[in-house]
Design an enzyme around this catalytic site. Structure first.
Site, short mmCIF file in Angstrom:
data_model
loop_
_atom_site.label_atom_id
_atom_site.label_comp_id
_atom_site.label_asym_id
_atom_site.label_seq_id
_atom_site.Cartn_x
_atom_site.Cartn_y
_atom_site.Cartn_z
N PHE A 43 0.84 -1.20 0.00
CA PHE A 43 0.00 0.00 0.00
C PHE A 43 0.88 1.26 0.00
O PHE A 43 0.68 2.18 -0.78
CB PHE A 43 -0.91 -0.01 1.23
CG PHE A 43 -1.85 1.16 1.28
CD1 PHE A 43 -3.05 1.14 0.59
CD2 PHE A 43 -1.52 2.30 2.00
CE1 PHE A 43 -3.91 2.23 0.61
CE2 PHE A 43 -2.37 3.40 2.03
CZ PHE A 43 -3.57 3.36 1.33
N LEU A 90 -33.37 19.61 15.40
CA LEU A 90 -34.61 18.87 15.59
C LEU A 90 -35.24 19.26 16.92
O LEU A 90 -34.53 19.62 17.86
CB LEU A 90 -34.31 17.37 15.65
CG LEU A 90 -33.78 16.72 14.39
CD1 LEU A 90 -33.50 15.25 14.64
CD2 LEU A 90 -34.81 16.87 13.27
N ARG A 143 -21.73 22.75 11.20
CA ARG A 143 -23.08 23.29 11.29
C ARG A 143 -23.06 24.77 11.68
O ARG A 143 -23.83 25.56 11.17
CB ARG A 143 -23.88 22.49 12.32
CG ARG A 143 -25.27 23.01 12.51
CD ARG A 143 -26.10 22.12 13.41
NE ARG A 143 -27.46 22.62 13.47
CZ ARG A 143 -27.85 23.59 14.27
NH1 ARG A 143 -26.99 24.15 15.09
NH2 ARG A 143 -29.10 24.01 14.27
N GLU A 179 -22.60 13.23 11.37
CA GLU A 179 -21.94 13.64 12.59
C GLU A 179 -20.52 13.05 12.60
O GLU A 179 -20.34 11.88 12.28
CB GLU A 179 -22.77 13.06 13.74
CG GLU A 179 -22.67 13.78 15.02
CD GLU A 179 -23.68 14.93 15.19
OE1 GLU A 179 -24.38 15.31 14.23
OE2 GLU A 179 -23.70 15.45 16.31
N TYR A 231 -26.19 10.69 8.31
CA TYR A 231 -27.58 10.50 8.72
C TYR A 231 -28.59 11.18 7.81
O TYR A 231 -29.78 11.11 8.03
CB TYR A 231 -27.79 10.92 10.16
CG TYR A 231 -27.48 12.38 10.48
CD1 TYR A 231 -28.19 13.41 9.89
CD2 TYR A 231 -26.51 12.69 11.42
CE1 TYR A 231 -27.92 14.72 10.19
CE2 TYR A 231 -26.23 14.02 11.72
CZ TYR A 231 -26.95 15.02 11.10
OH TYR A 231 -26.69 16.33 11.40
N LYS A 333 -34.09 12.17 23.58
CA LYS A 333 -32.77 12.17 24.22
C LYS A 333 -32.79 11.24 25.43
O LYS A 333 -33.74 11.28 26.24
CB LYS A 333 -32.41 13.59 24.69
CG LYS A 333 -32.37 14.61 23.56
CD LYS A 333 -30.98 15.09 23.28
CE LYS A 333 -30.53 16.13 24.26
NZ LYS A 333 -29.19 16.63 23.91
N CYS A 427 -4.68 17.91 57.45
CA CYS A 427 -4.26 17.24 56.22
C CYS A 427 -4.06 15.74 56.46
O CYS A 427 -3.34 15.35 57.40
CB CYS A 427 -2.95 17.86 55.71
SG CYS A 427 -2.29 17.00 54.27
N CYS A 445 -3.95 22.48 52.09
CA CYS A 445 -2.95 22.22 53.12
C CYS A 445 -1.82 23.24 52.91
O CYS A 445 -1.20 23.27 51.85
CB CYS A 445 -2.42 20.80 52.98
SG CYS A 445 -0.90 20.54 53.93
S1 IVH Z 1 -31.43 14.50 11.37
C1 IVH Z 1 -33.49 17.99 9.35
N1 IVH Z 1 -30.32 12.34 12.36
O1 IVH Z 1 -28.76 16.02 16.26
C2 IVH Z 1 -32.94 16.81 10.06
N2 IVH Z 1 -29.68 14.43 13.26
O2 IVH Z 1 -31.05 18.68 16.40
C3 IVH Z 1 -31.56 17.02 10.48
N3 IVH Z 1 -27.92 14.27 14.97
O3 IVH Z 1 -27.42 18.81 15.33
C4 IVH Z 1 -31.06 16.18 11.54
N4 IVH Z 1 -27.68 12.10 14.92
O4 IVH Z 1 -26.43 16.99 13.96
C5 IVH Z 1 -30.39 13.68 12.42
N5 IVH Z 1 -29.37 10.34 13.10
C6 IVH Z 1 -29.45 11.68 13.16
C7 IVH Z 1 -28.64 12.43 14.03
C8 IVH Z 1 -28.80 13.81 14.06
C9 IVH Z 1 -27.26 13.22 15.47
C10 IVH Z 1 -27.71 15.68 15.42
C11 IVH Z 1 -27.75 16.69 14.32
C12 IVH Z 1 -28.38 17.91 14.92
C13 IVH Z 1 -29.07 17.38 16.13
C14 IVH Z 1 -30.57 17.48 15.98
#
Ligand code: IVH
Length: 697
Positions: A43, A90, A143, A179, A231, A333, A427, A445
Site C-alpha cells: 500500500f 430537531l 453546522r 456527525e 444521517y 434524548k 491534612c 494544606c
Molecule cells: S437529522 C433535518 N439524524 O442532532 C434533520 N440528526 O437537532 C436534520 N444528529 O445537530 C437532523 N444524529 O447533527 C439527524 N441520526 C441523526 C442524528 C442527528 C445526530 C444531530 C444533528 C443535529 C441534532 C438534531
C-alpha cells in the site's frame, strides 16, 4: 535527477488514474469493511508512487486524491461559509409521552396516507455538511449556527470514512450530512497520550472531535481516527443522477425514502451505520428506544438519543417546518443513567498544590458500561449543599461525560437521625491544619514544603516536558527518591550521585516491583539532570511551580525582567504591570520570593548552574522561512530548544511531515513512521550537526 522527466504527461495521467483507483479501493475496503486487501508495504509503495507523480505533475493532482488522507494543509483561520440549505436542528425531548404525541400528531396530519417512520441513532458528535458535485467532495462545513459554518474541508479529507469521490451512481449535486464522532477506544488512547505529554485530557469524545476539526494542521487531524456517521442526504428539488448510468435507474426509487437514501449513500461509499429500523407504529418506536437506552454502551462511539423521521420524503413538504425544526422528525434524548448506591466512606486526596478533594467511596455499582465505586465530592460546600449524611445512599449519574457524577442523596434510604458527613480539619498526609482561602470553596494544606504529595507533585512538575524536561524520572522514581530521603526539594536533584541511584527499588502493596534503577538507568537520569542546566530561564521559572504562573506567564515575566534578581526585587505593583499578570498572581509571585525558603532554593539552583537570566536573542533569517519538522532525541537541544532555535534563525516549525516540509531534523530514535514518510515524500532528512552547519551560513 528527475525520475519522471522523460515521461510524457499522458502516461503519467493514466498511471495517476490507475493508482488513484487502486488506492481508493484499498482505502474503501479498509475503512468501510475493516479489510486489508494488500500488505502495508505494498500500500505504501503505491501511495508513494502516486505522491511522487503528483509532485512531478502538480497539474494532475486532484484535490480529492487519496494522498490527501494524510493531511498536510495548514489553515490559520477557517473560512466562514453560508449553508446552501440551512442546517436545521430537531425538536427534542426526554419524555416518551412527547414521542407518543408526536406520532399521534403526525398520523393525524397525514390522514389516510400510508407511511412509516425510521428510527436511528442520534450520534453525539459534531454535525457537518459535505457537498458533492459530480461525485467529488468539494466542501465540508460545520453546522455553526445553522446558517453559517466553518470550512473544514482539508480536515474532513483526512477522515477515512468520508468518501473523497463517490462510487457507482450518484446525484450530480447534493449534500451529505452527518456527525463526526471520536470512537471511544481512539479517544481514550488519544487522551492518555495527551496526559503523558502534560496536556489536559478532553472531557468527552464530542469536545475532542470538535477540537480536532478545528486543528490548523490537517496532518494532526489525520492522526485522530475520527469517523463520519452519515444521517441525511440533502437533495435539491431538481436533481439528476450521473456516474454509472446502468445503476441510476435502480437508485432513483431508493431516493424516495429516507431509509432508501441512506442505503443509496452506502452504495456510493459512505459509512452508514446499520442500526436503522423502519417502524410502523408507536410500539415499534418505543421498543427501538428501550433497546438502545440499554445497549448504547456497547457501541464503539457515543450516542445521546434516538432520531425518529417520517420515512417518505414526499411527505416532508406536506408536514412542513415549525420556526426552527421540521415537523416530520423528532429526537428522543436519553436521560443520564442514574443509580443509587450506599456511601461507605469519604477519603481525601491532596493535590500537587495542596488542594484537598473529598472522594466518595461507594458500594461498587454497574452504571453505563462500567463499575463505579468512587466519585468526587468536589469540596466542603458541595457536601454541605447536598446535605450528605453518614450511612446515606448517593445518586450517581453518568451522562455524556465519561466520569460519573454524584447528583444527590437518595432520601428514601436516609436513616433516621443520620448525622451530616463531617469535613476533616487536618491534612490526611502531613497533619497540618487545613486552611480555606477567603472566597474559595476548597480547603488546602498550607504545609507545602513538608507535605509528601505536594513535594512529589512539585518534583513531577519540575521535571515535566514543558518545564525542565528531565526524561527518565517518572512519578514512581521521584516518589522513590523522596521516600529514600535522597530528594526533598528540586535543588536536591542536582546533588544526586550515581552511587545513590544504582540499586534503588520500590514495591507496591502486593509485593510487585514497581520500579528499579540499574547502572544504565542511573547514567541516563544523571545525564538528563545535567542537560537541564541549559534550559532557558523562562522554563526554569515555570518549573518552580509558583501558583498561577503558567508557561505563558513565565515567558512574559522572563522577557520583562530578564533575570531572577530583578524579578525577586519587584514590587507587587511592578509585577502586575506585566502583560497577563493580574493582581492575584502578582501577590503570589511577590509572596513566593519573599519567603526565605524560596530565596534559599533559588540560590541553591543558581549554584547548581541553572539559567536565571534571559539569553539575548540572536535573531536572523539564515533559514529563509523554510519549514522544519524535528523528530527524535537531540544531544545539544531539548525538543523545545531546537524549535526555538529554528524560529530564532528565521525558520518555521511544523508538527508533522507533509508536502510543505523542507527539512526533517532527525535526532536519535526518530520514529520509523516519520522516516518512512519523509522518504516517501522525498524530503531531506538531516542530522543535528547538518542543521547547525546550515545555521552558520
Ligand atoms: S437529522 C433535518 N439524524 O442532532 C434533520 N440528526 O437537532 C436534520 N444528529 O445537530 C437532523 N444524529 O447533527 C439527524 N441520526 C441523526 C442524528 C442527528 C445526530 C444531530 C444533528 C443535529 C441534532 C438534531
Amino acid at each position: 535527477m528527475d525520475l519522471f522527466s522523460n515521461i510524457d504527461i499522458e502516461p503519467a495521467r493514466k498511471r495517476i488514474a490507475e493508482l488513484t483507483q487502486l488506492v481508493d479501493q484499498y482505502n474503501y475496503e479498509y475503512y468501510m469493511n475493516d479489510r486489508s486487501l494488500v500488505s502495508d508495504f505494498e500500500f505504501d509503495a503505491l501511495l508513494r508512487e502516486l505522491t511522487d507523480l503528483e509532485r512531478q505533475y502538480p497539474e494532475l493532482a486532484s484535490p480529492n486524491s487519496p494522498t490527501k488522507r494524510v493531511g498536510g494543509e495548514v489553515n490559520k483561520t477557517f473560512r466562514q461559509v453560508s449553508h446552501r440549505f440551512p442546517m436545521l436542528s430537531l425538536g427534542n425531548t426526554y419524555s416518551i409521552e412527547e414521542i407518543v404525541d408526536f406520532e399521534a400528531r403526525t398520523r393525524k396530519l397525514l390522514g389516510d396516507t400510508v407511511f412509516s417512520y425510521t428510527c436511528e441513532l442520534k450520534y453525539d458528535g459534531v454535525a457537518i455538511g459535505l457537498t458533492y458535485r459530480h461525485g467529488q467532495l468539494v466542501q465540508a462545513v460545520t453546522r455553526g449556527n445553522g446558517a453559517v459554518g466553518d470550512d473544514i474541508t482539508s480536515n474532513a479529507r483526512t477522515i477515512g470514512t468520508i468518501p473523497l469521490r463517490l462510487r457507482g451512481s450518484y446525484p450530480d449535486d447534493f449534500e451529505a450530512r452527518g456527525e463526526v464522532v471520536f470512537p471511544f477506544d481512539a479517544f481514550e488512547a488519544f487522551n492518555r497520550q495527551r496526559e503523558a505529554e502534560g496536556d489536559e485530557p478532553f472531557a468527552n469524545p464530542r469536545n475532542a472531535a470538535s477540537g480536532s476539526l478545528k486543528l490548523q494542521d490537517s496532518a494532526e487531524c489525520a492522526k485522530r481516527k475520527l469517523q463520519f456517521c452519515m444521517y441525511f442526504m440533502m437533495l435539491p428539488s431538481h436533481w439528476t443522477t450521473e456516474g454509472d448510468r446502468s445503476q441510476s435507474s435502480l437508485m432513483e426509487p431508493l431516493l424516495d425514502t429516507h431509509a432508501g437514501r441512506l442505503q443509496a449513500a452506502r452504495q456510493m461509499g459512505f459509512k452508514v451505520q446499520p442500526y436503522i429500523k423502519e417502524c410502523n407504529n408507536i410500539g415499534e418506536i418505543r421498543a427501538f428506544i428501550d433497546y438502545w437506552d440499554n445497549e448504547r454502551w456497547n457501541l464503539p462511539f457515543a450516542i445521546d438519543g434516538i432520531v425518529i423521521k417520517v420515512n417518505q420524503v414526499a411527505l416532508w413538504d406536506q408536514l412542513g417546518l415549525t420556526a426552527k425544526s421540521p415537523r416530520w422528525a423528532i429526537a428522543y434524548k436519553f436521560k443520564a443513567q442514574q443509580v443509587s448506591t450506599p456511601l461507605l466512606s469519604v477519603s481525601y486526596q491532596v493535590g500537587r498544590t495542596g488542594i484537598i478533594t473529598p472522594v466518595a467511596n461507594m458500594e461498587p455499582v454497574w452504571l453505563g458500561g462500567t463499575t463505579v465505586k468512587r466519585a468526587t465530592l468536589v469540596n466542603a460546600d458541595f457536601i454541605e449543599k447536598m446535605n450528605i449524611c453518614e450511612g446515606d445512599s448517593l445518586l450517581v449519574e453518568k451522562g455524556g461525560e465519561i466520569i460519573p457524577k454524584v447528583v444527590g442523596v437518595d432520601m428514601a434510604k436516609r436513616k433516621p437521625g443520620a448525622r451530616p458527613v463531617g469535613y476533616i480539619t487536618n491534612c490526611p498526609e502531613c497533619g497540618a491544619r487545613l486552611l480555606r482561602a477567603e472566597g474559595e470553596a476548597g480547603h488546602y494544606c498550607p504545609n507545602s514544603d513538608d507535605c509528601p504529595p505536594q513535594i512529589v507533585g512539585r518534583l513531577e512538575h519540575f521535571v515535566s516536558r514543558k518545564a525542565m524536561n528531565i526524561d527518565n524520572l517518572g512519578s514512581e522514581r521521584l516518589e522513590l527518591l523522596y521516600r529514600k530521603g535522597l530528594v526533598h526539594d528540586v535543588a536536591d536533584l542536582y546533588t544526586l550521585s550515581r552511587e545513590q541511584l544504582v540499586g534503588l527499588e520500590s514495591y507496591d502493596n502486593d509485593g510487585l516491583r514497581r520500579t528499579s534503577i540499574q547502572d544504565k538507568g542511573a547514567d541516563n537520569i544523571l545525564a538528563a539532570i545535567d542537560h537541564s542546566r541549559t534550559v532557558p530561564f523562562e522554563r526554569v521559572l515555570f518549573a518552580l511551580g509558583i501558583r498561577y504562573v503558567g508557561e505563558v506567564g513565565a515567558k512574559k515575566l522572563a522577557r520583562y525582567f530578564k533575570n531572577i534578581d530583578a524579578l525577586m526585587a519587584a514590587t507587587e505593583e511592578k509585577l502586575s504591570t506585566v502583560e497577563d499578570v493580574g493582581e492575584k498572581t502578582a501577590r503570589f509571585i511577590y509572596d513566593y520570593f519573599h519567603d526565605e525558603r524560596h530565596q534559599r532554593l533559588v540560590e541553591r539552583l543558581r549554584t547548581a548552574g541553572l539559567q536565571f537570566t534571559t539569553a539575548e536573542l540572536h535573531v536572523d533569517n539564515v533559514l529563509d522561512n523554510k519549514t522544519f519538522v524535528v523528530s527524535g532525541v537531540f544531544s545539544r537541544f531539548s525538543r523545545d530548544e531546537i524549535k526555538a532555535h529554528i524560529e530564532q534563525h528565521g525558520g518555521k516549525v511544523s508538527g508533522s511531515i507533509s508536502g510543505k516540509t523542507d527539512y526533517v531534523v532527525a535526532g536519535e530514535k526518530m520514529g520509523p513512521e516519520k522516516l518512512k514518510k519523509a522518504e516517501k515524500l522525498g524530503i531531506p532528512v538531516i542530522s543535528e550537526d547538518d542543521y547547525l552547519k546550515m545555521c552558520e551560513k
